[in-house]
Write a protein that holds these residues in place. Structure first.
Motif, PDB file in Angstrom:
ATOM      1  N   ILE A 175       0.837  -1.184  -0.025  1.00 12.49           N
ATOM      2  CA  ILE A 175       0.075   0.119  -0.121  1.00 12.49           C
ATOM      3  C   ILE A 175       0.727   1.339  -0.058  1.00 12.49           C
ATOM      4  CG2 ILE A 175      -1.555   1.183   1.221  1.00 12.49           C
ATOM      5  CD1 ILE A 175      -2.953  -1.259   2.219  1.00 12.49           C
ATOM      6  N   ASN A 176       1.861   1.304   0.796  1.00 11.75           N
ATOM      7  CA  ASN A 176       2.578   2.461   1.008  1.00 11.75           C
ATOM      8  C   ASN A 176       3.671   2.766  -0.128  1.00 11.75           C
ATOM      9  OD1 ASN A 176       1.065   3.116   3.213  1.00 11.75           O
ATOM     10  ND2 ASN A 176       2.442   1.872   4.667  1.00 11.75           N
ATOM     11  N   GLU A 177       4.403   1.636  -0.609  1.00  9.69           N
ATOM     12  CA  GLU A 177       5.452   1.663  -1.378  1.00  9.69           C
ATOM     13  C   GLU A 177       5.114   1.561  -3.004  1.00  9.69           C
ATOM     14  OE1 GLU A 177       8.814  -0.537  -0.287  1.00  9.69           O
ATOM     15  OE2 GLU A 177       8.676   0.091   1.868  1.00  9.69           O
ATOM     16  N   ILE A 178       3.651   0.822  -3.384  1.00  7.20           N
ATOM     17  CA  ILE A 178       3.380   0.728  -4.707  1.00  7.20           C
ATOM     18  C   ILE A 178       2.243   1.342  -4.882  1.00  7.20           C
ATOM     19  CG2 ILE A 178       2.371  -1.142  -6.087  1.00  7.20           C
ATOM     20  CD1 ILE A 178       4.575  -3.019  -4.971  1.00  7.20           C
ATOM     21  N   GLY A 179       1.174   1.483  -3.686  1.00  9.82           N
ATOM     22  CA  GLY A 179      -0.166   1.946  -4.021  1.00  9.82           C
ATOM     23  C   GLY A 179      -0.998   1.345  -4.833  1.00  9.82           C
ATOM     24  N   ASP A 180      -1.863   2.225  -5.408  1.00 15.73           N
ATOM     25  CA  ASP A 180      -2.920   1.562  -6.474  1.00 15.73           C
ATOM     26  C   ASP A 180      -2.213   1.455  -8.006  1.00 15.73           C
ATOM     27  OD1 ASP A 180      -4.206   1.394  -4.507  1.00 15.73           O
ATOM     28  OD2 ASP A 180      -5.843   3.041  -5.118  1.00 15.73           O
ATOM     29  N   PRO A 181      -1.631   0.523  -8.589  1.00 19.76           N
ATOM     30  CA  PRO A 181      -0.854   0.451  -9.670  1.00 19.76           C
ATOM     31  C   PRO A 181      -1.813   0.426 -10.862  1.00 19.76           C
ATOM     32  CG  PRO A 181      -0.883  -1.749  -8.868  1.00 19.76           C
ATOM     33  CD  PRO A 181      -1.466  -1.106  -7.983  1.00 19.76           C
ATOM     34  N   VAL A 182      -1.282   0.925 -12.126  1.00 18.38           N
ATOM     35  CA  VAL A 182      -1.992   0.932 -13.316  1.00 18.38           C
ATOM     36  C   VAL A 182      -1.759  -0.345 -13.858  1.00 18.38           C
ATOM     37  CG1 VAL A 182      -1.902   1.730 -15.731  1.00 18.38           C
ATOM     38  CG2 VAL A 182      -1.644   3.479 -13.747  1.00 18.38           C
ATOM     39  N   LEU A 183      -2.931  -1.070 -14.211  1.00 22.57           N
ATOM     40  CA  LEU A 183      -3.116  -2.437 -14.778  1.00 22.57           C
ATOM     41  C   LEU A 183      -3.486  -2.232 -16.130  1.00 22.57           C
ATOM     42  CD1 LEU A 183      -4.148  -4.603 -11.946  1.00 22.57           C
ATOM     43  CD2 LEU A 183      -1.982  -4.097 -12.356  1.00 22.57           C
ATOM     44  N   GLY A 184      -4.149  -1.112 -16.585  1.00 19.77           N
ATOM     45  CA  GLY A 184      -4.488  -1.225 -18.063  1.00 19.77           C
ATOM     46  C   GLY A 184      -3.947   0.348 -18.345  1.00 19.77           C
ATOM     47  N   ARG A 185      -3.236   0.503 -19.377  1.00 14.78           N
ATOM     48  CA  ARG A 185      -2.932   1.818 -19.903  1.00 14.78           C
ATOM     49  C   ARG A 185      -4.102   2.772 -20.533  1.00 14.78           C
ATOM     50  NH1 ARG A 185       2.149  -0.994 -22.747  1.00 14.78           N
ATOM     51  NH2 ARG A 185       3.397  -1.643 -21.071  1.00 14.78           N
ATOM     52  N   LYS A 186      -3.570   3.977 -20.342  1.00 14.87           N
ATOM     53  CA  LYS A 186      -4.483   4.922 -20.889  1.00 14.87           C
ATOM     54  C   LYS A 186      -4.590   5.357 -22.132  1.00 14.87           C
ATOM     55  CE  LYS A 186      -3.579   8.354 -18.033  1.00 14.87           C
ATOM     56  NZ  LYS A 186      -3.901   9.865 -17.490  1.00 14.87           N
ATOM     57  N   GLU A 187      -3.295   5.049 -22.768  1.00 12.17           N
ATOM     58  CA  GLU A 187      -3.094   5.272 -24.232  1.00 12.17           C
ATOM     59  C   GLU A 187      -3.991   4.621 -25.210  1.00 12.17           C
ATOM     60  OE1 GLU A 187      -0.724   4.927 -22.158  1.00 12.17           O
ATOM     61  OE2 GLU A 187       0.208   6.788 -21.831  1.00 12.17           O
ATOM     62  N   ILE A 188      -3.965   3.243 -24.982  1.00  9.05           N
ATOM     63  CA  ILE A 188      -4.809   2.535 -25.802  1.00  9.05           C
ATOM     64  C   ILE A 188      -5.073   1.104 -24.828  1.00  9.05           C
ATOM     65  CG2 ILE A 188      -3.653   2.966 -28.008  1.00  9.05           C
ATOM     66  CD1 ILE A 188      -1.905   0.719 -27.662  1.00  9.05           C
ATOM     67  N   THR A 190      -4.470  -1.628 -23.857  1.00  7.58           N
ATOM     68  CA  THR A 190      -3.344  -2.533 -23.657  1.00  7.58           C
ATOM     69  C   THR A 190      -3.077  -2.788 -21.987  1.00  7.58           C
ATOM     70  OG1 THR A 190      -1.491  -0.970 -23.829  1.00  7.58           O
ATOM     71  CG2 THR A 190      -1.999  -2.157 -25.677  1.00  7.58           C
ATOM     72  N   PRO A 191      -2.537  -3.996 -21.584  1.00 12.09           N
ATOM     73  CA  PRO A 191      -2.161  -4.113 -20.084  1.00 12.09           C
ATOM     74  C   PRO A 191      -1.011  -3.552 -19.791  1.00 12.09           C
ATOM     75  CG  PRO A 191      -1.735  -6.106 -21.426  1.00 12.09           C
ATOM     76  CD  PRO A 191      -2.169  -5.185 -22.269  1.00 12.09           C
ATOM     77  N   SER A 192      -0.728  -3.306 -18.443  1.00 12.25           N
ATOM     78  CA  SER A 192       0.575  -3.247 -17.977  1.00 12.25           C
ATOM     79  C   SER A 192       1.567  -4.394 -17.851  1.00 12.25           C
ATOM     80  CB  SER A 192       0.591  -2.499 -16.645  1.00 12.25           C
ATOM     81  OG  SER A 192       0.042  -3.816 -15.550  1.00 12.25           O
ATOM     82  N   TYR A 193       2.916  -4.017 -17.932  1.00 11.60           N
ATOM     83  CA  TYR A 193       3.881  -5.144 -17.954  1.00 11.60           C
ATOM     84  C   TYR A 193       3.370  -6.158 -16.767  1.00 11.60           C
ATOM     85  CZ  TYR A 193       7.772  -7.763 -15.976  1.00 11.60           C
ATOM     86  OH  TYR A 193       8.463  -8.650 -15.668  1.00 11.60           O
TER      87      TYR A 193
END
Length: 294
Positions: A175-188, A190-193
């Motif tokens: 929670i404190n070091e990663i937080g809420d990660p992006v799993l789907g990119r906003k540009e198109i 596509t998923p995150s790595y």
């Protein structure tokens, strides 16, 4: 059976660090009479290029590696990743986010309640939004706190020398070091790595993930995603990084360390093994496999 993979992105030339990681994974698979797979992580369509992908095959083939065909190319499996995203969204774990980097910097500069977040960690500005509010261009983020409420105790098994052992996944640290990660990119679409890699490791039945120690912390997020998606957790082996003369980690812009340049200058695969500190292979372990290219 021991199954590992080398998963480069075709966004530039492979360098000495890539050769070390690929050769180490291949040697480990050979030692265990296992399998070595190649995967092309080409979801970054803005930077991925066909000629860099072709160069990956040429460089690895020159190094003496072989792999199963056909090679898995992530750009051909976007529906699979999006299905997993929607599966988590249906459980209330995913929310849309329209924040720009400048918005995040502004939010982080404001006074924060509770435990301090690590630099750059998303402060949760859009966390209250529902999926029905999603707009074109929104990213999709994982609600880390909600996700952690839905999983049991999690463990990471690591065999790399620096972090060897069994490690408990620490919810507070996520929670404190990663937080809420992006799993789907906003540009198109596509998923995150991290999401695509977790899904493909399961699809390809990877038992051991061999990669650089710079991705060690990412493994804890991936273990969480594996639990959320009911996928197996492989054993991880994070190896040392190959660095330049100034001690910096190599990047694809370091053309002076590119495998192709060493090849052009007359180096041999054995020479590169010496440069990265790997022993020479037993001839039989390489000769008993046909070297197949896509």
């Amino acid at each position: 059976m021991f199954r590992t993979r080398f998963a480069p992105s075709p966004t530039g030339p492979l360098h000495l660090g890539h050769s070390y990681s690929a050769l180490l994974a291949y040697d480990m698979a050979q030692a265990e009479h296992g399998q070595f797979l190649l995967r092309i992580e080409d979801t970054d369509t803005a930077r991925a290029r066909d000629h860099w992908e072709a160069q990956i095959y040429d460089d690895l083939y020159w190094l003496g590696l072989s792999w199963e065909t056909p090679v898995l190319r992530q750009s051909e499996h976007l529906e699979r990743y999006n299905a997993s995203l929607m599966q988590m969204a249906d459980r209330g774990l995913i929310y849309p986010c329209s924040c720009r980097r400048s918005d995040i910097r502004t939010a982080l500069s404001a006074p924060q309640e509770g435990a301090p977040l690590a630099p750059g960690v998303y402060p949760g500005t859009c966390r209250g939004r529902g999926m029905d509010s999603r707009q074109p261009g929104d990213a999709l983020r994982l609600d880390m706190a909600k996700a952690l409420q839905q999983v049991p105790e999690m463990r990471l098994i690591e065999t790399g020398l620096k972090h060897a052992g069994t490690h408990m996944v620490n919810p507070a640290q996520l929670i404190n070091e990663i937080g809420d990660p992006v799993l789907g990119r906003k540009e198109i679409e596509t998923p995150s790595y991290v999401l695509a890699a977790v899904i493909d490791d399961a699809v390809q039945e990877i038992t051991h993930v061999v990669r650089g120690e710079d991705l060690y912390q990412t493994s804890f997020l991936q273990v969480l995603l594996q639990h959320l998606l009911d996928l197996p957790t492989p054993i991880y082996h994070h190896h040392r990084l190959i660095r330049d003369d100034a001690g910096k980690r190599l990047a694809k812009r370091d053309d002076s360390k590119a495998i192709a340049r060493y090849r052009k200058e007359g180096a041999t695969p054995s020479d590169l093994r010496v440069l990265v500190g790997l022993p020479q292979p037993l001839a039989s372990s390489y000769q008993k496999h046909d070297r197949r290219r896509p």
